[in-house]
Structure formats: C-alpha cells, structure tokens
Write a protein that holds these residues in place. Structure first.
Motif, short mmCIF file in Angstrom:
data_model
loop_
_atom_site.label_atom_id
_atom_site.label_comp_id
_atom_site.label_asym_id
_atom_site.label_seq_id
_atom_site.Cartn_x
_atom_site.Cartn_y
_atom_site.Cartn_z
N GLU A 67 0.83 -1.21 0.00
CA GLU A 67 0.00 0.00 0.00
C GLU A 67 0.86 1.26 0.00
O GLU A 67 0.54 2.25 -0.66
N HIS A 68 1.96 1.21 0.74
CA HIS A 68 2.88 2.36 0.77
C HIS A 68 3.45 2.64 -0.61
O HIS A 68 3.50 3.79 -1.06
N LEU A 69 3.90 1.60 -1.29
CA LEU A 69 4.50 1.78 -2.60
C LEU A 69 3.46 2.21 -3.63
O LEU A 69 3.71 3.10 -4.45
N LEU A 70 2.28 1.60 -3.58
CA LEU A 70 1.23 2.00 -4.52
C LEU A 70 0.72 3.39 -4.20
O LEU A 70 0.30 4.13 -5.10
N ALA A 97 7.22 0.12 -9.08
CA ALA A 97 7.62 -1.25 -8.74
C ALA A 97 9.13 -1.37 -8.62
O ALA A 97 9.64 -2.11 -7.78
N LEU A 98 9.86 -0.61 -9.44
CA LEU A 98 11.31 -0.70 -9.44
C LEU A 98 11.96 0.20 -8.39
O LEU A 98 13.18 0.18 -8.23
N GLY A 102 13.37 -5.36 -4.59
CA GLY A 102 13.10 -6.50 -3.72
C GLY A 102 11.65 -6.59 -3.30
O GLY A 102 11.12 -7.66 -3.01
N ALA A 103 10.99 -5.43 -3.23
CA ALA A 103 9.58 -5.39 -2.81
C ALA A 103 8.63 -5.41 -4.00
O ALA A 103 7.41 -5.44 -3.81
N ALA A 147 -2.00 -9.08 -15.93
CA ALA A 147 -1.22 -10.32 -15.99
C ALA A 147 0.03 -10.13 -16.85
O ALA A 147 1.12 -10.59 -16.50
N THR A 148 -0.13 -9.44 -17.97
CA THR A 148 1.00 -9.19 -18.86
C THR A 148 2.03 -8.28 -18.20
O THR A 148 3.24 -8.55 -18.23
N LEU A 149 1.55 -7.21 -17.59
CA LEU A 149 2.44 -6.26 -16.93
C LEU A 149 3.18 -6.90 -15.77
O LEU A 149 4.39 -6.74 -15.60
N ILE A 150 2.44 -7.64 -14.95
CA ILE A 150 3.05 -8.30 -13.79
C ILE A 150 4.10 -9.31 -14.25
O ILE A 150 5.20 -9.38 -13.69
#
Length: 219
Positions: A67-70, A97-98, A102-103, A147-150
């Motif tokens: 939640e913090h990163l998003l 995400a980058l 690691g997270a 799904a593609t992005l992940i």
C-alpha cells in the motif's frame, strides 16, 4: 552537578510509517522471504508483540508495504488517447515497482482493497470504458493487461545480473543446444534489454486490447 537519570531506555516511537520503513529495510537486505514480525521488530529495536498494535501479522506487514509503494504511484492525467494513457499508466506502475526491486513482487501480486490498491485499477478501467468497452469486457481486458504487466516486471526484477550479458556465455550455451530454432535465434535469446522488453510487451498488449475493443464495438 546533577547526575543524569537512569532507567529503562526509551522505546522507539512506533507508527505504521516506521514499521513500513523497517520492513522495507529488511526487504532490501534479505528479500521478501526475510520479512517477519521478529525481523522487523529487531530492525526497529522493539519487542515483536508491540507491532500487533499496528499490523496484523506478517500479511499485515506485506500489505502495508504494498500500500505504501502503490500510494506513491503518480498516475498520469488522462489525455483521451487510450493508447497513450494505457502506456503512461504502465510506465508509472513500472517506475514504482522498481523503486524497491526486492519489494516489487508485493506491489505486483498483493490483492489490496484499499484506496491505494484500487486507484491503478480504477485508472485503467476508466480508460477502457471511455474507449468503448463494456463493463464486463473492461474487466477481462484489465485482467489481461495486469497479468501481462506483472509477468514482464517480475521477470525484469528477478533476472540474474548475468542474464543477457555481453560475455557470450549464454549465447554459446544456446548455440550448443543442437535445437534448430534455439540455435537460429540464439543471438536474440541471449540478449535481455529490460527497457526494450518492457516497451515491446506493453505496446503489444495495448495494441491487442484496443483492437479487441474495436472489434467488439463494430459488431
């Protein structure tokens, strides 16, 4: 001269923010597998039991980090151009995400019901609905895009440093496989340009989504 008071050392101030920061510290050092109530408490310098006043066990720690990163995801303003808007959202998602590789798996795989977790979903759905997709079709397309992005981002953050390296070792191994198609494409299989792979994947996925919407609306 007054002697300093002696007693128990002060307990570090606990908050959800300090716990998230400590969890990220553990992830950066040990990976997601190293996260636990004890490891995070040790990073802060408190008893593990005190964390339960702020998070509900290990899953609570992982959700809090996701939640913090998003929550730091800066969604682009919509332009009305579905192709441009979907690509911009994907780029913003990748950048976040980058921020902590690691997270990244947490950002990409935790299913969150909070505002932070749903904001990117809402942004994509808004673009799809505005492009002419029905509500049901928008959900199908959203899931395909996610799904593609992940998948491409998980590959990017988990690829070994030597994957696609310039030393030729991987190319040599591929060419020595004796498999005709692998040998023919070995120079390309041996390369892994993260930026180029991401751009190619997003472009292909967005093109497929918009083509699908055009076909559905033409019926």
């Amino acid at each position: 001269m007054t002697e300093p008071r002696r007693g128990r050392p002060r307990t570090p101030l606990l908050s959800r923010e300090s716990i998230v920061a400590a969890t990220l510290q553990v992830i950066d050092a040990e990976g997601v597998a190293g996260v636990g109530m004890r490891s995070v408490a040790r990073a802060i310098g408190v008893d593990a039991k005190s964390l339960y006043n702020h998070v509900d066990g290990k899953d609570g720690l992982l959700d809090a980090v996701a939640e913090h990163l998003l929550g730091g995801l800066v969604l682009p303003e919509p332009t009305g151009d579905a192709c441009r808007d979907l690509r911009a959202i994907a780029q913003a998602f990748r950048a976040r995400a980058l921020a902590h590789p690691g997270a990244a798996p947490l950002v990409l795989t935790r299913q969150l019901s909070s505002l932070e977790g749903l904001a990117p979903v809402d942004a994509v759905l808004e673009v799809l609905l505005a492009a002419g997709a029905s509500a049901q079709e928008s959900v199908h397309l959203l899931r395909m895009l996610l799904a593609t992005l992940i998948g491409t981002l998980l590959r990017e953050v988990s690829a070994a440093p030597t994957f696609g390296g310039a030393d030729g070792a991987r190319r040599g191994a591929l060419q020595a496989s004796g498999l005709p198609a692998v040998v023919r494409t070995a120079p390309h299989l041996a390369e892994f340009d993260r930026e180029a792979e991401f751009e190619y994947t997003v472009d292909l996925a967005v093109t497929a989504v918009l083509t699908r919407i055009d076909l559905q609306t033409a019926r």
